[in-house]
Scaffold this motif. Structure first.
Motif, PDB file in Angstrom:
ATOM      1  N   SER A   1       0.368   0.624   3.929  1.00  0.00           N
ATOM      2  CA  SER A   1      -0.798   0.723   4.815  1.00  0.00           C
ATOM      3  C   SER A   1      -0.845   2.072   5.506  1.00  0.00           C
ATOM      4  O   SER A   1      -1.915   2.693   5.635  1.00  0.00           O
ATOM      5  CB  SER A   1      -0.748  -0.398   5.849  1.00  0.00           C
TER       6      SER A   1
ATOM      7  N   GLN B   1      10.040  -6.535   2.051  1.00  0.00           N
ATOM      8  CA  GLN B   1       8.666  -6.527   1.564  1.00  0.00           C
ATOM      9  C   GLN B   1       7.672  -6.297   2.701  1.00  0.00           C
ATOM     10  O   GLN B   1       6.651  -5.623   2.511  1.00  0.00           O
ATOM     11  CB  GLN B   1       8.367  -7.849   0.856  1.00  0.00           C
TER      12      GLN B   1
ATOM     13  N   SER C   1      -6.414  -5.735   3.063  1.00  0.00           N
ATOM     14  CA  SER C   1      -6.621  -4.861   4.225  1.00  0.00           C
ATOM     15  C   SER C   1      -8.102  -4.633   4.500  1.00  0.00           C
ATOM     16  O   SER C   1      -8.475  -4.273   5.619  1.00  0.00           O
ATOM     17  CB  SER C   1      -5.935  -3.515   3.993  1.00  0.00           C
TER      18      SER C   1
ATOM     19  N   ILE D   1      -2.469  -3.944   5.699  1.00  0.00           N
ATOM     20  CA  ILE D   1      -2.428  -5.018   4.707  1.00  0.00           C
ATOM     21  C   ILE D   1      -2.046  -6.323   5.391  1.00  0.00           C
ATOM     22  O   ILE D   1      -1.049  -6.397   6.118  1.00  0.00           O
ATOM     23  CB  ILE D   1      -1.447  -4.661   3.585  1.00  0.00           C
TER      24      ILE D   1
ATOM     25  N   HIS E   1      -1.275  -9.200   3.946  1.00  0.00           N
ATOM     26  CA  HIS E   1      -0.304 -10.024   3.224  1.00  0.00           C
ATOM     27  C   HIS E   1       1.039  -9.991   3.956  1.00  0.00           C
ATOM     28  O   HIS E   1       1.612  -8.930   4.179  1.00  0.00           O
ATOM     29  CB  HIS E   1      -0.144  -9.486   1.802  1.00  0.00           C
TER      30      HIS E   1
ATOM     31  N   TRP F   1       4.969  -3.159   2.519  1.00  0.00           N
ATOM     32  CA  TRP F   1       3.513  -3.230   2.623  1.00  0.00           C
ATOM     33  C   TRP F   1       3.012  -2.537   3.874  1.00  0.00           C
ATOM     34  O   TRP F   1       1.891  -1.997   3.884  1.00  0.00           O
ATOM     35  CB  TRP F   1       3.055  -4.685   2.597  1.00  0.00           C
TER      36      TRP F   1
ATOM     37  N   VAL G   1      -3.144  -6.773  -3.561  1.00  0.00           N
ATOM     38  CA  VAL G   1      -2.555  -6.923  -2.224  1.00  0.00           C
ATOM     39  C   VAL G   1      -3.249  -6.000  -1.229  1.00  0.00           C
ATOM     40  O   VAL G   1      -3.492  -6.381  -0.081  1.00  0.00           O
ATOM     41  CB  VAL G   1      -1.035  -6.648  -2.272  1.00  0.00           C
ATOM     42  N   ILE G   2      -3.602  -4.791  -1.661  1.00  0.00           N
ATOM     43  CA  ILE G   2      -4.276  -3.850  -0.761  1.00  0.00           C
ATOM     44  C   ILE G   2      -5.660  -4.366  -0.386  1.00  0.00           C
ATOM     45  O   ILE G   2      -6.178  -4.059   0.700  1.00  0.00           O
ATOM     46  CB  ILE G   2      -4.352  -2.458  -1.424  1.00  0.00           C
TER      47      ILE G   2
ATOM     48  N   LEU H   1      -0.804  -3.947  -7.029  1.00  0.00           N
ATOM     49  CA  LEU H   1      -0.958  -3.243  -5.753  1.00  0.00           C
ATOM     50  C   LEU H   1      -2.394  -3.344  -5.249  1.00  0.00           C
ATOM     51  O   LEU H   1      -2.632  -3.513  -4.044  1.00  0.00           O
ATOM     52  CB  LEU H   1      -0.553  -1.780  -5.908  1.00  0.00           C
TER      53      LEU H   1
END
Length: 611
Positions: free
Chosen positions: A567, A559, A264, A550, A552, A563, A260-261, A257
């Motif tokens: 955010s 998905q 941002s 985010i 991604h 995400w 991926v975060i 996590l």
């Protein structure tokens, strides 16, 4: 570090206290002659001021300042002359006036022995075709009028706060009387006395991860671990085992996590750029997990691994349990204000990175297959509830079940407002949601509305056509027309165009004002002023915080929704952080808060936001 005055013995510093006292600080002039005059006035040996050396306003007279603009400036050519802290040998001694008979006679006015001829008519002032000089009397009048207006507004604000304080005291005394008579339950008392803000008080030592886990707790992360391992096992049983795969742990899921975060905060086109050797590489966090391990977790990542037996047609079954948990945490951790907004937040692609992509990459980019609406608090920007609908699909959350868009928008508004029924909330809506039928249903549930109406986007069923068309006579700016039916009012207001509003929350007879930078004050109904004030704050909130979503962008729709909801949870966590005691200890910006959250999820020793 606060800036200090450079005069001898002066202790004034540029702080909040000095600002309230009206003390201003001014740099040394760049003109060599005037700069030398300032240095001589200082009377300090071998004093050489730098470009950052300042002098406070206590060393100038009131006539030295120009206060006509928004910023207090020094008049051209003034020299500091007030130095009360100088020692006695540096102070200027007062000049003694002579008291002899000759000196007194020199001070008397000279009498003209020849009288001036009398004129029958007063002399006419000279008239010029072009007059560029400012009239000091008019400027002074405008300044005095502006100061009077500011004093009047400050007085109104004080009176409004006093009225609010008195009403709260009256309400508390009334509740005490009702409680003495046994006519008031504890639940009703809490509901009447509650104020907007966080429900739970966080300690001053709370970290960014503590605020984030108010919405994504450990049991939620453990469920992601279980479902991911279940999906990987089933996938490998069907297609063959994968070499080097081992079950995911909770610590690895947190690190996943965090990676991926991090997109941002440091906007990169792909999360895999962290392990690259290019511009978007991040070696400080890349060592926590290998790229191959991250790609394997990303391949098997799931919230719900298998389709449930009931509700199999639901398009968002893989994300719905997480959305339900997130909705519950939003309502349990924050108490919104009375005024709220229903709208679609800004979740578009970053235009900077779209321009850097090739045509092939742009063709690969697909439009979102879902729509997201939120109910948002207008005083803080906290998103209280979200509603997601698929643009394709046969399920209950798909658009195929709805005949037209107004029906969808009405359904979305009812879902977002089902938790505030009977709480006397005021809802502001955009043109796509505003309709007379929806507002009438909300009024039966003690939900008051104020919405902008559009003849092209809104459902205008039941509205008079005379108010929906522009009149033949030209309207003046600020002019409005009102038509009422019961508690509902239809307002048509003109400001370089016709704007129409439907409301039952504000009286159409009360007048307000909208302040424009160039046009000044424009009269309008109170409903228009309230709509503009609340919607402008939400627009500023979206412009500020949407860039921290985010980046991604996976191919699967569930998905993308996941995400995006993460955010929103991080933005809500930052709002709670700013309203807590932890913000007074360390004042992190939104970017610093995101960096700190990433490092805490990765369990790095150095959690400094400036790393």
């Amino acid at each position: 570090m606060p800036v200090s005055c450079s005069a001898y013995g002066c202790k004034n510093r540029r702080t909040i206290l000095s600002k309230h006292r009206g003390i201003t600080f001014h740099q040394f002039p760049k003109d060599p002659g005037l700069r030398k005059a300032w240095i001589l006035a200082f009377r300090r040996l071998d004093f050489k001021p730098s470009n950052k050396t300042v002098l406070c306003s206590d060393h100038f007279t009131q006539a030295d300042f120009d206060r006509t603009g928004q910023t207090v400036r020094l008049r051209e050519g003034v020299i500091p002359s007030v130095f009360a802290s100088f020692p006695n040998h540096l102070k200027r001694r007062p000049i003694k006036t002579r008291s002899t008979k000759t000196s007194r006679r020199a001070l008397e006015p000279i009498k003209d022995p020849v009288p001036a001829p009398k004129c029958s008519e007063p002399p006419k002032p000279a008239v010029s075709d072009h007059h560029y000089a400012l009239d000091p009397t008019q400027v002074k009048k405008k300044l005095s009028d502006a100061q009077a207006r500011i004093e009047e507004l400050e007085r109104q604000l004080r009176n409004a706060k006093d009225r609010e304080r008195r009403q709260k005291q009256v309400l508390k005394s009334l509740l005490e009387r009702l409680e003495e008579r046994g006519m008031l339950s504890e639940a009703i008392e809490i509901e009447l006395l509650q104020e907007s803000g966080p429900v739970q008080k966080m300690p001053a030592t709370a970290t960014a991860l503590d605020f984030f886990q108010l919405f994504v707790p450990d049991n939620c992360i453990q469920n992601m671990v279980t479902q991911t391992n279940m999906y990987a096992k089933k996938f490998q049983e069907r297609f063959g085992s994968e070499e080097g795969w081992c079950p995911v742990t909770a610590q690895e899921m947190k690190a996943f996590l965090g990676f991926v975060i991090s997109t941002s905060v440091h906007r990169c086109e792909s999360v895999l750029s962290i392990w690259s050797s290019g511009f978007f590489s991040n070696r400080s966090i890349a060592l926590k997990m290998s790229q191959s391990r991250f790609e394997k977790i990303l391949k098997y990542f799931h919230i719900v691994a298998f389709r449930p037996s009931q509700g199999s047609n639901q398009g968002l079954y893989k994300i719905q349990p997480f959305l339900d948990s997130l909705q519950q945490s939003f309502s349990c951790t924050f108490r919104p204000s009375q005024t709220q907004v229903l709208h679609e937040p800004l979740i578009d692609e970053d235009p900077v990175f779209i321009t850097t992509c090739t045509e092939r990459d742009l063709r690969k980019r697909k439009k979102r297959k879902f729509s997201l609406w939120v109910r948002q608090c207008t005083s803080t920007g906290f998103i209280c509830q979200i509603s997601v609908h698929l643009k394709e699909g046969q399920g209950a959350d798909g658009l195929a079940t709805l005949k037209n868009k107004p029906q969808l928008h009405s359904l979305v508004a009812k879902q977002l407002c089902q938790n505030i029924s009977g709480k006397n909330a005021v809802i502001f809506t955009g043109p796509s949601i505003t309709s007379l039928g929806l507002f009438s249903e909300f009024s039966k549930q003690d939900i008051y509305c104020c919405g902008l109406l559009s003849t092209r986007k809104s459902d205008c069923t039941g509205l008079p056509q005379s108010m929906l068309v522009c009149s033949s006579t030209p309207a003046q700016r600020g002019q409005s027309r009102v038509m009422m039916k019961g508690s509902m009012s239809l307002i048509s207001w003109y400001n370089k165009g016709h704007f129409r509003f439907i409301t039952n929350a504000y009286s159409p007879t009360k007048e307000g004002v909208i302040i424009k930078r160039k046009s000044g004050e424009i009269p309008c109904p109170l409903a228009v002023e309230a709509f503009a004030a609340h919607l402008s704050y939400i627009c500023k909130y979206d412009d500020k915080y949407s860039k921290y979503f985010i980046f991604h962008k996976p191919n699967k729709t569930w998905q993308q929704v996941f995400w995006l909801s993460i955010s929103i949870a991080i933005n809500n966590a930052y709002i709670l952080y700013k309203m807590s005691d932890a913000y007074a200890v360390k004042r992190y910006s939104r970017a610093q808060f995101g960096e700190r959250l990433v490092r805490e999820l990765l369990d790095l020793d150095d959690c400094s936001p400036t790393q």
